[in-house]
Motif scaffolding. Structure first.
Motif, mmCIF file in Angstrom:
data_model
loop_
_atom_site.group_PDB
_atom_site.id
_atom_site.type_symbol
_atom_site.label_atom_id
_atom_site.label_comp_id
_atom_site.label_asym_id
_atom_site.label_seq_id
_atom_site.Cartn_x
_atom_site.Cartn_y
_atom_site.Cartn_z
ATOM 1 N N ILE A 116 0.844 -1.205 0.000
ATOM 2 C CA ILE A 116 0.000 0.000 0.000
ATOM 3 C C ILE A 116 0.878 1.253 0.000
ATOM 4 C CG2 ILE A 116 -1.744 1.305 1.297
ATOM 5 C CD1 ILE A 116 -2.692 -1.482 2.388
ATOM 6 N N GLU A 117 1.916 1.233 0.838
ATOM 7 C CA GLU A 117 2.836 2.377 0.923
ATOM 8 C C GLU A 117 3.473 2.667 -0.430
ATOM 9 O OE1 GLU A 117 5.695 1.443 3.917
ATOM 10 O OE2 GLU A 117 4.958 2.981 5.300
ATOM 11 N N GLN A 118 3.924 1.604 -1.089
ATOM 12 C CA GLN A 118 4.636 1.777 -2.362
ATOM 13 C C GLN A 118 3.673 1.924 -3.544
ATOM 14 O OE1 GLN A 118 7.246 -1.615 -2.522
ATOM 15 N NE2 GLN A 118 8.373 -1.027 -0.694
ATOM 16 N N LYS A 119 2.398 2.009 -3.255
ATOM 17 C CA LYS A 119 1.360 2.182 -4.279
ATOM 18 C C LYS A 119 1.346 1.064 -5.299
ATOM 19 C CE LYS A 119 1.280 7.144 -3.713
ATOM 20 N NZ LYS A 119 1.308 8.457 -4.313
ATOM 21 N N LYS A 120 1.783 -0.124 -4.884
ATOM 22 C CA LYS A 120 1.718 -1.269 -5.806
ATOM 23 C C LYS A 120 0.314 -1.864 -5.780
ATOM 24 C CE LYS A 120 6.588 -2.528 -5.640
ATOM 25 N NZ LYS A 120 7.581 -3.363 -4.981
ATOM 26 N N SER A 142 -4.412 -1.850 -13.057
ATOM 27 C CA SER A 142 -5.339 -2.421 -14.041
ATOM 28 C C SER A 142 -6.733 -2.580 -13.439
ATOM 29 C CB SER A 142 -4.827 -3.774 -14.551
ATOM 30 O OG SER A 142 -4.632 -4.664 -13.493
ATOM 31 N N TYR A 143 -6.807 -2.629 -12.116
ATOM 32 C CA TYR A 143 -8.111 -2.709 -11.452
ATOM 33 C C TYR A 143 -8.707 -1.325 -11.232
ATOM 34 C CZ TYR A 143 -11.734 -4.004 -8.111
ATOM 35 O OH TYR A 143 -12.940 -4.170 -7.484
ATOM 36 N N THR A 144 -7.884 -0.396 -10.746
ATOM 37 C CA THR A 144 -8.401 0.942 -10.449
ATOM 38 C C THR A 144 -8.746 1.720 -11.721
ATOM 39 O OG1 THR A 144 -6.119 1.681 -10.240
ATOM 40 C CG2 THR A 144 -7.303 1.234 -8.203
ATOM 41 N N VAL A 147 -2.345 2.551 6.302
ATOM 42 C CA VAL A 147 -1.043 2.045 6.745
ATOM 43 C C VAL A 147 -0.881 2.212 8.248
ATOM 44 C CG1 VAL A 147 1.435 2.541 6.659
ATOM 45 C CG2 VAL A 147 0.167 2.237 4.539
ATOM 46 N N ALA A 148 -1.290 3.392 8.752
ATOM 47 C CA ALA A 148 -1.167 3.639 10.192
ATOM 48 C C ALA A 148 -1.994 2.619 10.976
ATOM 49 C CB ALA A 148 -1.638 5.061 10.532
ATOM 50 N N TYR A 149 -3.186 2.331 10.468
ATOM 51 C CA TYR A 149 -4.034 1.336 11.134
ATOM 52 C C TYR A 149 -3.367 -0.047 11.143
ATOM 53 C CZ TYR A 149 -7.665 -2.044 11.999
ATOM 54 O OH TYR A 149 -8.363 -3.106 12.512
ATOM 55 N N LEU A 150 -2.826 -0.451 9.980
ATOM 56 C CA LEU A 150 -2.208 -1.767 9.869
ATOM 57 C C LEU A 150 -0.948 -1.868 10.724
ATOM 58 C CD1 LEU A 150 -2.623 -2.352 6.004
ATOM 59 C CD2 LEU A 150 -3.948 -3.426 7.831
ATOM 60 N N GLN A 151 -0.200 -0.764 10.762
ATOM 61 C CA GLN A 151 1.018 -0.759 11.594
ATOM 62 C C GLN A 151 0.661 -0.963 13.060
ATOM 63 O OE1 GLN A 151 2.776 2.860 10.201
ATOM 64 N NE2 GLN A 151 4.352 1.795 8.996
ATOM 65 N N SER A 164 -6.521 7.569 -2.047
ATOM 66 C CA SER A 164 -5.778 8.830 -2.091
ATOM 67 C C SER A 164 -4.569 8.708 -1.167
ATOM 68 C CB SER A 164 -6.660 9.966 -1.615
ATOM 69 O OG SER A 164 -6.919 9.809 -0.233
ATOM 70 N N ASP A 165 -3.662 9.666 -1.245
ATOM 71 C CA ASP A 165 -2.476 9.619 -0.389
ATOM 72 C C ASP A 165 -2.856 9.599 1.083
ATOM 73 O OD1 ASP A 165 -0.935 9.501 -2.590
ATOM 74 O OD2 ASP A 165 -0.100 11.535 -2.441
ATOM 75 N N SER A 166 -3.897 10.377 1.431
ATOM 76 C CA SER A 166 -4.273 10.413 2.843
ATOM 77 C C SER A 166 -4.976 9.105 3.245
ATOM 78 C CB SER A 166 -5.150 11.629 3.146
ATOM 79 O OG SER A 166 -6.396 11.496 2.517
#
Lengths: 200, 148
Positions: B113-117, B122-124, B141-145, B133-135
């Motif tokens: 998610i961080e690296q926008k991979k 092709s899906y989006t 990411v903060a939640y998963l961390q 979005s970036d936010s």
């Protein structure tokens, strides 16, 4: 003129969808063929190894050898060599068994091996930046594994504080000398020994 | 010249119609159970929604198939994406993984998610609502961390 344009764009659409199909199919084929090849290859490699040193089933020596092989390959910026060793490591992690352990330890070891296998599979099929991510994470799993099953040689857990935007990253080495594997052949000497793993 | 073009188009149309008869192979929509990532971790509503729209349509047993999923060749591509996606990560069965494997999957989710991979472009491209979005990414990411 207008009809020609329509015909052309129709042909374009048809051609595009056709190439999409062909593409999708080919990839799918590659995928299945790849994994078959992969099995066949590691099997024959296995047999070759067995033929050469009569070692039978995979041992922890095999695991450590291949781990260090990946480390050297990444340090030398060689994606292919890293992938080759990772293919072997995945197979070894899948087939190795530690019969002498208690049931509790056995289940912990099998969950570690499962993760090592998954890391190896990713290293075997990825670009180098992704290979390094999985290799770095696998260093911790290897450390945990060796704490339970013991190492067959003296190893050094080494750390470079600059990895991953200064979060730091670790790896294991069989030599005290630093040859950093986390920067694709750059920053070769960044790092220090954090922990010594004795033979056990 | 015109004749050749006509023949080619006719042939392609025949192929395009023909492949529609190849059956599509969709994953069944299974009921969620206690191994489900969202049920297990009970995230804030916004996070749960992001996971559902941006991850669950390839990485779970609850896939909402789009309208074109019955049409070839789209169905093939979808099938391949979903098969590969579920192989790597199936959020519906997250709870059945060992603790160590869960941590590994979390780490991979964060990196992807961080690296926008992820979610893959092709899906989006077709599913604009799945774009993070970036936010959104930061929040997710903060939640998963926090779960690590």
């Amino acid at each position: 003129m207008k009809t020609q344009k329509t015909i052309l764009s129709l042909a374009l659409i048809a051609g595009l969808s056709f190439s999409l199909i062909a593409c999708g199919e080919k990839k799918q084929e590659d995928h299945t063929m790849g994994s078959e090849d992969h099995n066949a290859m590691s099997e024959s490699m296995d047999n070759m190894d067995k033929g050469m040193d009569m070692s039978g089933p995979a041992t922890k020596t095999d695991l450590i050898d291949e781990y260090l092989e990946i480390k050297t390959a990444l340090g030398n910026n060689s994606k292919e060599e890293a992938a080759k060793a990772a293919t072997k490591l995945a197979e070894y992690a899948k087939t190795i068994s530690f019969d002498q352990l208690t049931d509790e330890k056995k289940s912990e070891v099998s969950s570690i091996l499962e993760v090592i296998q998954e890391h190896s599979e990713h290293i075997a099929k990825s670009e180098m930046d992704h290979q390094i991510e999985h290799f770095e994470a696998m260093g911790k799993d290897f450390t945990d594994l060796l704490a339970i099953v013991g190492s067959d040689r003296k190893l050094y857990q080494q750390q470079c504080p600059m990895y991953n935007k200064n979060e730091g990253g670790i790896w294991l080495s069989d030599s005290e000398e630093i040859k950093n594997p986390l920067f694709a052949g750059k920053m070769k000497t960044c790092g220090a020994v954090k922990q010594v793993i004795e033979i056990g | 010249m015109k004749k050749v073009v006509g023949v080619i188009i006719t042939l392609l149309l025949i192929v395009l119609v023909g492949i529609q008869f190849i059956p599509t192979n969709q994953n069944p929509y299974l009921p969620t159970d206690s191994n489900d990532f969202i049920i297990l971790n009970n995230p804030p509503v916004k996070i749960g929604k992001m996971l559902k729209t941006s991850c669950y349509n390839c990485h779970s047993d609850q896939i909402n198939y789009p309208w074109y999923s019955k049409l070839q060749p789209a169905a093939w591509l979808l099938e391949k994406h979903i098969r590969e996606g579920k192989e790597e990560l199936n959020l519906s069965q997250y709870g059945s993984l060992s603790g160590r494997m869960e941590k590994m999957k979390l780490e991979s989710m964060i990196k992807q998610i961080e690296q926008k991979k992820m979610p893959i472009s092709s899906y989006t491209l077709i599913h604009q609502d799945a774009i993070l979005s970036d936010s959104d990414r930061k929040e997710l990411v903060a939640y998963l961390q926090n779960l690590q």
